[in-house]
Every structure is written in C-alpha cells, then in structure tokens.
Scaffold this motif. Structure first.
Motif, mmCIF file in Angstrom:
data_model
loop_
_atom_site.group_PDB
_atom_site.id
_atom_site.type_symbol
_atom_site.label_atom_id
_atom_site.label_comp_id
_atom_site.label_asym_id
_atom_site.label_seq_id
_atom_site.Cartn_x
_atom_site.Cartn_y
_atom_site.Cartn_z
ATOM 1 N N ALA A 62 0.829 -1.209 0.000
ATOM 2 C CA ALA A 62 0.000 0.000 0.000
ATOM 3 C C ALA A 62 0.861 1.255 0.000
ATOM 4 C CB ALA A 62 -0.940 -0.004 1.201
ATOM 5 N N ILE A 63 1.883 1.281 0.829
ATOM 6 C CA ILE A 63 2.764 2.450 0.912
ATOM 7 C C ILE A 63 3.432 2.712 -0.428
ATOM 8 C CG2 ILE A 63 4.916 3.300 1.944
ATOM 9 C CD1 ILE A 63 3.967 1.720 4.527
ATOM 10 N N ASN A 64 3.960 1.665 -1.041
ATOM 11 C CA ASN A 64 4.627 1.832 -2.341
ATOM 12 C C ASN A 64 3.656 2.268 -3.433
ATOM 13 O OD1 ASN A 64 7.206 1.260 -1.381
ATOM 14 N ND2 ASN A 64 6.958 -0.937 -1.714
ATOM 15 N N ALA A 65 2.445 1.718 -3.409
ATOM 16 C CA ALA A 65 1.437 2.102 -4.413
ATOM 17 C C ALA A 65 1.075 3.576 -4.262
ATOM 18 C CB ALA A 65 0.195 1.221 -4.268
ATOM 19 N N ILE A 66 0.870 4.020 -3.031
ATOM 20 C CA ILE A 66 0.516 5.424 -2.794
ATOM 21 C C ILE A 66 1.679 6.331 -3.178
ATOM 22 C CG2 ILE A 66 -0.041 7.143 -1.027
ATOM 23 C CD1 ILE A 66 -1.463 4.785 0.496
ATOM 24 N N LYS A 67 2.875 5.970 -2.727
ATOM 25 C CA LYS A 67 4.066 6.786 -3.000
ATOM 26 C C LYS A 67 4.273 6.971 -4.502
ATOM 27 C CE LYS A 67 7.916 4.702 -2.606
ATOM 28 N NZ LYS A 67 8.961 4.393 -3.510
ATOM 29 N N ASP A 68 4.185 5.892 -5.250
ATOM 30 C CA ASP A 68 4.425 5.975 -6.692
ATOM 31 C C ASP A 68 3.318 6.731 -7.425
ATOM 32 O OD1 ASP A 68 6.745 4.533 -6.243
ATOM 33 O OD2 ASP A 68 5.895 2.622 -6.901
ATOM 34 N N ALA A 69 2.065 6.493 -7.048
ATOM 35 C CA ALA A 69 0.941 7.113 -7.755
ATOM 36 C C ALA A 69 0.753 8.580 -7.388
ATOM 37 C CB ALA A 69 -0.344 6.341 -7.476
ATOM 38 N N ILE A 107 2.794 10.151 4.146
ATOM 39 C CA ILE A 107 2.192 8.860 4.486
ATOM 40 C C ILE A 107 2.580 8.554 5.928
ATOM 41 C CG2 ILE A 107 2.093 6.392 3.988
ATOM 42 C CD1 ILE A 107 2.895 7.090 1.087
ATOM 43 N N PHE A 108 1.579 8.241 6.748
ATOM 44 C CA PHE A 108 1.789 7.894 8.150
ATOM 45 C C PHE A 108 1.376 6.435 8.350
ATOM 46 C CE2 PHE A 108 0.524 12.331 7.827
ATOM 47 C CZ PHE A 108 1.571 12.976 8.469
ATOM 48 N N VAL A 109 2.159 5.697 9.115
ATOM 49 C CA VAL A 109 1.856 4.295 9.395
ATOM 50 C C VAL A 109 1.820 4.107 10.903
ATOM 51 C CG1 VAL A 109 2.568 1.906 9.055
ATOM 52 C CG2 VAL A 109 3.051 3.605 7.282
ATOM 53 N N SER A 110 0.759 3.475 11.390
ATOM 54 C CA SER A 110 0.653 3.197 12.818
ATOM 55 C C SER A 110 0.126 1.778 13.021
ATOM 56 C CB SER A 110 -0.255 4.220 13.506
ATOM 57 O OG SER A 110 -1.505 4.280 12.876
ATOM 58 N N THR A 111 0.301 1.278 14.219
ATOM 59 C CA THR A 111 -0.139 -0.070 14.560
ATOM 60 C C THR A 111 -1.568 -0.025 15.100
ATOM 61 O OG1 THR A 111 2.123 -0.704 15.082
ATOM 62 C CG2 THR A 111 0.378 -2.086 15.979
ATOM 63 N N ILE A 112 -2.372 -0.969 14.662
ATOM 64 C CA ILE A 112 -3.755 -1.107 15.129
ATOM 65 C C ILE A 112 -3.813 -2.322 16.059
ATOM 66 C CG2 ILE A 112 -6.140 -1.608 14.430
ATOM 67 C CD1 ILE A 112 -5.216 1.169 13.627
ATOM 68 N N ASP A 113 -4.317 -2.112 17.252
ATOM 69 C CA ASP A 113 -4.389 -3.198 18.231
ATOM 70 C C ASP A 113 -5.596 -4.099 18.021
ATOM 71 O OD1 ASP A 113 -2.075 -2.334 19.541
ATOM 72 O OD2 ASP A 113 -3.222 -0.950 20.787
ATOM 73 N N SER A 114 -6.728 -3.502 17.610
ATOM 74 C CA SER A 114 -7.943 -4.288 17.515
ATOM 75 C C SER A 114 -8.927 -3.633 16.549
ATOM 76 C CB SER A 114 -8.587 -4.408 18.902
ATOM 77 O OG SER A 114 -9.731 -5.211 18.836
ATOM 78 N N VAL A 115 -9.727 -4.472 15.908
ATOM 79 C CA VAL A 115 -10.785 -4.011 14.997
ATOM 80 C C VAL A 115 -12.038 -4.818 15.305
ATOM 81 C CG1 VAL A 115 -11.517 -3.822 12.589
ATOM 82 C CG2 VAL A 115 -9.118 -3.499 13.169
ATOM 83 N N LEU A 116 -13.192 -4.169 15.236
ATOM 84 C CA LEU A 116 -14.462 -4.853 15.437
ATOM 85 C C LEU A 116 -15.424 -4.422 14.338
ATOM 86 C CD1 LEU A 116 -16.454 -6.430 17.576
ATOM 87 C CD2 LEU A 116 -17.273 -4.106 17.902
ATOM 88 N N ARG A 117 -15.986 -5.385 13.623
ATOM 89 C CA ARG A 117 -17.037 -5.076 12.649
ATOM 90 C C ARG A 117 -18.354 -5.048 13.402
ATOM 91 N NH1 ARG A 117 -16.725 -8.492 7.667
ATOM 92 N NH2 ARG A 117 -15.350 -6.815 7.001
ATOM 93 N N VAL A 118 -19.008 -3.904 13.413
ATOM 94 C CA VAL A 118 -20.207 -3.700 14.226
ATOM 95 C C VAL A 118 -21.332 -4.640 13.802
ATOM 96 C CG1 VAL A 118 -21.975 -2.019 14.863
ATOM 97 C CG2 VAL A 118 -19.579 -1.311 14.706
ATOM 98 N N ARG A 119 -21.558 -4.801 12.502
ATOM 99 C CA ARG A 119 -22.682 -5.598 12.014
ATOM 100 C C ARG A 119 -22.615 -7.048 12.457
ATOM 101 N NH1 ARG A 119 -23.102 -8.811 7.554
ATOM 102 N NH2 ARG A 119 -21.179 -7.987 6.674
ATOM 103 N N THR A 120 -21.416 -7.679 12.379
ATOM 104 C CA THR A 120 -21.319 -9.112 12.617
ATOM 105 C C THR A 120 -20.641 -9.478 13.933
ATOM 106 O OG1 THR A 120 -19.172 -9.244 11.514
ATOM 107 C CG2 THR A 120 -21.163 -9.568 10.144
ATOM 108 N N GLY A 121 -19.955 -8.529 14.527
ATOM 109 C CA GLY A 121 -19.213 -8.822 15.739
ATOM 110 C C GLY A 121 -17.849 -9.434 15.472
ATOM 111 N N GLU A 122 -17.487 -9.603 14.195
ATOM 112 C CA GLU A 122 -16.176 -10.149 13.859
ATOM 113 C C GLU A 122 -15.089 -9.207 14.379
ATOM 114 O OE1 GLU A 122 -16.662 -12.319 9.614
ATOM 115 O OE2 GLU A 122 -17.190 -10.187 9.681
ATOM 116 N N THR A 123 -13.952 -9.798 14.727
ATOM 117 C CA THR A 123 -12.864 -8.979 15.265
ATOM 118 C C THR A 123 -11.570 -9.204 14.484
ATOM 119 O OG1 THR A 123 -12.271 -10.681 16.864
ATOM 120 C CG2 THR A 123 -13.806 -8.981 17.616
ATOM 121 N N ASP A 124 -10.693 -8.259 14.636
ATOM 122 C CA ASP A 124 -9.334 -8.265 14.097
ATOM 123 C C ASP A 124 -9.302 -8.591 12.602
ATOM 124 O OD1 ASP A 124 -8.486 -7.421 16.576
ATOM 125 O OD2 ASP A 124 -8.285 -9.458 17.307
ATOM 126 N N THR A 125 -8.469 -9.517 12.149
ATOM 127 C CA THR A 125 -8.302 -9.697 10.698
ATOM 128 C C THR A 125 -9.591 -10.132 10.011
ATOM 129 O OG1 THR A 125 -7.437 -11.934 11.051
ATOM 130 C CG2 THR A 125 -5.823 -10.154 10.797
#
Length: 113
Positions: free
Chosen positions: A74-81, A92-110
């Motif tokens: 993603a970084i290389n694609a953005i940088k080049d384009a 371009i800023f890159v940070s670490t994400i600890d957790s993700v939650l999909r509200v509709r299904t309750g699925e988490t992370d990846t």
C-alpha cells in the motif's frame, strides 16, 4: 495490523485508488481535508482582488491492512501514484492497530477487515 494514512493532492486520488486496487488493497476511507506544511499557502486573484489561501485542499486516505506485507504494498502504491516531484505531494503515516471490530457481525481483528 497497520493503519496507513496518506495526505495527497486531490487530483491524484484516482491514480492512487487504481494503484491500490492493482496492489490488491480492498477498501479505504477518503476525507477532503485542508492543511499546510512547507507550502505555507499561496495568493490567488478572484474578481480583481488578491487573497491568501492559507490552507491548501488535500485528500486524506485511510487504509487498515492485516499484514506488514500489505502495508508495504500500500505504501509503495501510494508513493508511486501520488508523486509529482513538486512541493505538496503529501505524506504517508503508518501506525499499529491493536484491535478491529465489525459492528454488524461482531467479527474482530483480521476477520473484520
């Protein structure tokens, strides 16, 4: 998981989007933002009157990816384009994400991406 935030020139958005799709990156959030860095704004003429534009219109792209490999793609694609070689190409800023939650299904992370 990594969050990539990119500030780019608005006219480069379509090229960046196409480059990200080509790289296999699915999904992004786009915001119209204003700001300034080294550009420090500029003067413009409107109906004979000069005025200073202090904040330059930009586009902010936000992407969350599951692996470091996708982050690099993603970084290389953005940088080049987004590159024009002129001042104001963005950042371009890159940070670490600890957790993700999909509200509709309750699925988490990846699974939620």
């Amino acid at each position: 998981m990594k969050k990539i935030e990119a500030i780019i020139k608005p006219f480069k958005l379509e090229e960046v989007k196409e480059a990200l799709v080509e790289a296999g990156i699915e999904g992004m959030t786009i915001s119209e933002v204003k700001g300034y860095g080294r550009q420090q704004g500029h003067s413009e003429l409107y109906r004979g009157a000069e005025y200073v534009v202090e904040f330059i219109p930009k586009v902010k792209i936000e992407i969350v990816v599951s692996t470091d490999e996708y982050a690099t793609l993603a970084i290389n694609a953005i940088k080049d384009a987004a590159h024009t070689g002129k001042i104001g190409d963005g950042k371009i800023f890159v940070s670490t994400i600890d957790s993700v939650l999909r509200v509709r299904t309750g699925e988490t992370d990846t699974e939620a991406l």
